[in-house]
Design an enzyme around this catalytic site. Structure first.
Site, short mmCIF file in Angstrom:
data_model
loop_
_atom_site.label_atom_id
_atom_site.label_comp_id
_atom_site.label_asym_id
_atom_site.label_seq_id
_atom_site.Cartn_x
_atom_site.Cartn_y
_atom_site.Cartn_z
N GLU A 241 0.81 -1.21 0.00
CA GLU A 241 0.00 0.00 0.00
C GLU A 241 0.84 1.26 0.00
OE1 GLU A 241 -4.05 -1.36 2.21
OE2 GLU A 241 -2.40 -0.91 3.54
N CYS B 171 3.44 8.49 1.62
CA CYS B 171 3.97 7.50 2.56
C CYS B 171 4.21 6.22 1.75
CB CYS B 171 2.93 7.30 3.66
SG CYS B 171 3.45 6.16 4.93
N CYS C 251 6.03 -7.01 7.13
CA CYS C 251 7.23 -6.62 7.88
C CYS C 251 7.68 -7.83 8.69
CB CYS C 251 6.92 -5.45 8.82
SG CYS C 251 8.37 -4.78 9.64
N CYS D 222 6.25 -5.04 15.92
CA CYS D 222 5.95 -4.06 16.96
C CYS D 222 4.51 -4.31 17.38
CB CYS D 222 6.18 -2.66 16.43
SG CYS D 222 7.87 -2.47 15.82
N CYS E 183 1.46 -2.35 15.91
CA CYS E 183 1.44 -2.06 14.47
C CYS E 183 0.74 -3.17 13.69
CB CYS E 183 2.87 -1.89 13.97
SG CYS E 183 2.97 -1.68 12.18
N GLY F 35 6.67 -2.10 6.14
CA GLY F 35 8.02 -2.63 6.10
C GLY F 35 9.05 -1.81 6.83
N GLU F 36 10.21 -2.44 7.03
CA GLU F 36 11.35 -1.79 7.69
C GLU F 36 12.37 -1.45 6.59
OE1 GLU F 36 12.60 -0.49 10.61
OE2 GLU F 36 14.23 -0.16 9.22
N SER G 126 12.16 6.25 7.97
CA SER G 126 11.86 5.88 9.35
C SER G 126 12.34 4.46 9.62
CB SER G 126 10.36 5.97 9.59
OG SER G 126 10.04 5.51 10.89
N SER H 260 11.70 5.19 15.28
CA SER H 260 10.52 4.78 16.04
C SER H 260 10.96 4.39 17.44
CB SER H 260 9.83 3.60 15.34
OG SER H 260 9.33 4.02 14.09
N ASN I 239 -3.26 4.52 16.66
CA ASN I 239 -4.37 4.23 15.75
C ASN I 239 -4.80 2.79 15.93
OD1 ASN I 239 -4.56 6.77 14.25
ND2 ASN I 239 -2.52 6.25 13.50
N CYS J 13 -1.07 5.88 10.38
CA CYS J 13 0.17 5.19 10.80
C CYS J 13 -0.14 3.84 11.42
CB CYS J 13 0.89 5.98 11.90
SG CYS J 13 1.52 7.53 11.40
N1 SAH Z 1 9.05 0.21 9.88
C1 SAH Z 1 9.39 1.57 10.03
C2 SAH Z 1 8.55 2.51 9.18
C3 SAH Z 1 7.06 2.27 9.08
S1 SAH Z 1 5.99 2.59 10.43
C4 SAH Z 1 9.34 1.99 11.45
O1 SAH Z 1 8.81 1.24 12.28
O2 SAH Z 1 9.85 3.05 11.77
C5 SAH Z 1 5.65 4.32 10.54
C6 SAH Z 1 5.40 4.79 11.99
O3 SAH Z 1 4.06 4.46 12.44
C7 SAH Z 1 6.34 4.14 12.97
O4 SAH Z 1 6.83 5.07 13.90
C8 SAH Z 1 5.43 3.16 13.64
O5 SAH Z 1 5.96 2.74 14.86
C9 SAH Z 1 4.16 3.91 13.75
N2 SAH Z 1 2.99 3.07 14.04
C10 SAH Z 1 2.86 1.75 13.80
N3 SAH Z 1 1.64 1.33 14.20
C11 SAH Z 1 0.99 2.39 14.71
C12 SAH Z 1 -0.31 2.57 15.25
N4 SAH Z 1 -1.18 1.56 15.33
N5 SAH Z 1 -0.66 3.81 15.65
C13 SAH Z 1 0.21 4.83 15.54
N6 SAH Z 1 1.46 4.72 15.03
C14 SAH Z 1 1.86 3.51 14.60
FE1 SF4 Z 2 7.47 -3.17 11.04
FE2 SF4 Z 2 7.61 -0.52 11.52
FE3 SF4 Z 2 5.33 -1.89 11.95
FE4 SF4 Z 2 7.44 -2.25 13.55
S1 SF4 Z 2 6.25 -0.35 13.29
S2 SF4 Z 2 6.14 -3.88 12.69
S3 SF4 Z 2 9.13 -2.08 12.12
S4 SF4 Z 2 6.31 -1.58 9.98
#
Ligand code: SAH
Ligand code: SF4
Length: 420
Positions: A122, A135, A142, A146, A149, A217-218, A249, A271, A350, A393
């Site tokens: 996406e 974005c 991924c 986390c 996420c 993804g990372e 990020s 993050s 979120n 996010c």
């Molecule tokens: N994988 C990378 C980049 C993608 S995530 C990373 O983790 O940095 C983009 C941002 O959204 C990250 O800071 C992530 O931790 C945050 N994020 C993930 N899930 C979320 C959620 N449910 N609510 C708010 N932020 C979230």
């Molecule tokens: Fe992957 Fe970033 Fe989501 Fe963590 S926050 S699971 S590194 S996409």
């Protein structure tokens, strides 16, 4: 006893398969999307052009592909008419396939895309008063997990190719109608009336002004492809977006951070989400591999960070998990201890189906922000965007798999075991 040497996989740097730079097509033609000048020149040589012609044509093709967004060889007015069919017999200029495009009530747009091998991913476009941010995803799913996420709950993973990454930006320009109009080189071919004053575009009038590598993804687990794609985005004769308008990020892939600074040079976002080992180990499991001290030191060493180009610490606000006054003060202390040129982005959590956390109350978020701000560090609260279409996010996840709670827990365990 004899030992068969087993090749070591170094750390968790690049743990998922990546297809080759050229995906075979059933019609035998080669998709040029995502390839750099040099590679295009090589392909032209292999197809029979001499070295000089290959180099010249590669330069022209590069410009048409990435600067002008052209997908038909017929439109390439400075390439001889007889040459164009020769090119289209051998090559194509593709785009990621759009499966679904959605509009949020707040103007955010989300596209569900598909790769040639049917993997879904996406991208999201977020328009604001003074900027428009795309974005971009770096992987399908991924490998990390986390706990807050949604993307982390996806099992299916492969790295996206440079073409699939830069293709997102190009598709967004297509959708927004934002390719530069005819440049000076085409004056003769198209007639003056079609030509813009300055023969191109300026940053002012465009909707798409910024890119964040914050989709699925990372990005630092797909370093080479992300770097190669961003090079095309930053190339002055390519998409020509300044590195100052691009942010990558990472959840904290420490061993790749210095290279990201040196070889890509874009803004860094980290993050962070927690300030103690205990909490970060739980919610950002990569912390068990690369701990807070290592991560903050890598931030302090990040090439190019300065007061003018600060590192952004993303901090998701989770109720009763990481949102106390003491957490805010510890965050300030750490930033000062490592003398980081930093700003903090507070992201209200979120929600998604099956998530085990809740968002902090608005009062808590405000208080947290005040504490950090009073210490002289900018700490804006990010307004959630596109929640109604699951574009905010951490909400990105293709609907291909719907897992039960038990399956989600099992998957989390598997992924954490893989981190070692
Ligand atoms: N994988 C990378 C980049 C993608 S995530 C990373 O983790 O940095 C983009 C941002 O959204 C990250 O800071 C992530 O931790 C945050 N994020 C993930 N899930 C979320 C959620 N449910 N609510 C708010 N932020 C979230
Ligand atoms: Fe992957 Fe970033 Fe989501 Fe963590 S926050 S699971 S590194 S996409």
């Amino acid at each position: 006893m004899s030992h068969t040497p087993i090749m070591q996989i170094p750390g968790n740097i690049d743990p998922v398969p990546t297809p080759r730079d050229i995906t075979p097509r059933s019609d035998g033609r080669i998709d040029l999307l995502g390839l750099p000048r040099q590679r295009i020149a090589e392909l032209l040589s292999e197809a029979g052009l001499d070295a000089k012609a290959s180099k010249l044509r590669a330069k022209q093709l590069f410009h048409w592909l990435y600067h002008r967004g052209v997908t038909e060889f017929e439109a390439m007015t400075d390439i001889a008419k007889t040459m164009r069919p020769w090119l289209s017999e051998r090559f194509v200029i593709g785009r990621p396939e759009v499966v679904l495009s959605q509009h949020s009530s707040d103007g955010t747009r989300k596209w569900l895309l598909k790769t040639a091998d049917d993997q879904e991913y996406e991208m999201v476009f977020i328009p604001d008063a003074d900027r428009g941010t795309l974005c971009v995803s770096s992987q399908v799913g991924c490998t990390l997990n986390c706990r807050f996420c949604h993307t982390g709950t996806m099992r299916l993973v492969r790295n996206l190719t440079p073409g699939e990454i830069v293709g997102q930006v190009m598709l967004a320009r297509d959708a927004l109608g934002e390719w530069p109009r005819a440049g000076q080189a085409d004056l003769a071919a198209l007639g003056d009336d079609l030509v813009d004053d300055d023969g191109g575009y300026s940053a002012d009038g465009r909707l798409l002004t910024n890119i964040v590598m914050m989709g699925m993804g990372e990005p630092l687990y797909n370093f080479d492809n992300v770097r190669d794609a961003l090079k095309l985005v930053m190339d002055g004769d390519g998409l020509a977006l300044s590195k100052r308008r691009i942010t990558l990020s990472t959840s904290g892939v420490v061993p790749m951070m210095a290279r990201a600074g040196e070889e890509i040079g874009v803004n860094l976002a980290v993050s962070l989400h927690a300030v103690s080992k205990e909490v970060r180990d739980e919610i950002v499991p990569i912390n068990r591999k690369y701990g807070l001290e290592e991560l903050l030191q890598a931030c302090a060493d990040y090439p190019g960070a300065s007061n003018a180009r600060r590192i952004t610490f993303e901090y998701v606000m989770l109720k009763d998990k990481n949102d106390s006054d003491a957490d805010a003060r510890e965050l300030v202390r750490l930033i000062k201890q490592y003398k980081l040129p930093a700003k903090v982005n507070l992201i209200p959590f979120n929600p998604w189906p099956g998530a085990i956390y809740e968002c902090s109350t608005p009062e808590r978020v405000r208080r947290f922000s005040e504490i950090v701000f009073e210490a002289g560090i900018s700490a804006p609260v990010r307004t959630p965007r596109g929640r109604d279409i699951d574009a905010a996010c951490g909400q990105l996840k293709t609907t291909a798999q719907k897992l039960s709670r038990a399956e989600l827990d099992r998957l989390a365990e598997e992924k954490q075991a893989a981190l070692g």
